[in-house]
Write an enzyme that holds these catalytic residues in place. Structure first.
Site: not given
Ligand code: MN
Length: 155
Positions: A60, A100, A114
């Site tokens: 995405e 990515h 993240c």
């Molecule tokens: Mn992402």
């Protein structure tokens, strides 16, 4: 304080294990835990994702950026146009509008933190044409087939 409980999968006390996202066909074997959200008083969200052995996150891109730190296991990361093996403590920056994907090794999970902006746009998936273009980058076709043998310096 919430303690980390390392078992077969990485888990924190009192943190709900959530599904990764809708579109089940776009990923395999990914769970999500939100470690810090709006209640932290910081304009950021810290999530922990774990990808089971042989699994992958969705391919995405979006306007928002990601700051990623690998915590457990092993795998590989595509941050267009580059593919790299990743291991604990490696840092991965995903700039805005950049394709990515993360993949766990066949024999190990891949767990990573993240950091994102709490207000962010929705991910976009590649069209067939865009996917063909991404696939032409060195090592990416092998990466997308789940093979660790892509060309890379170091490691
Ligand atoms: Mn992402």
């Amino acid at each position: 304080m919430r303690r980390f409980r390392e078992g077969r999968e990485g888990r924190w006390e009192e943190v709900e294990v959530r599904g990764y996202k809708d579109e089940p066909e776009s990923f395999r074997g990914v769970t999500r835990q939100r470690l810090f959200g709006p209640e932290s008083g910081i304009a950021a969200e810290l999530r922990y994702f774990e990808i089971e052995p042989g699994g992958w996150s969705s391919l995405e891109r979006h306007e928002h950026a990601h700051a990623v730190m690998v915590l457990r296991g092993r795998g590989a990361a595509l941050v267009d146009p580059e593919v790299r093996h990743v291991a604990p403590f490696d840092l991965i920056r995903v700039p805005p509008r950049t394709w990515h994907q993360l993949r766990a090794a066949e024999d190990a999970p891949l767990g990573f933190l993240c950091l994102v902006d709490p207000e962010r746009d929705a991910p976009e998936r590649p069209s067939a044409e865009e996917l063909e273009e991404i696939r032409r980058r060195p090592g990416v076709a092998e990466f997308l087939r789940g093979r660790a043998g892509f060309v890379e310096e170091g490691r």
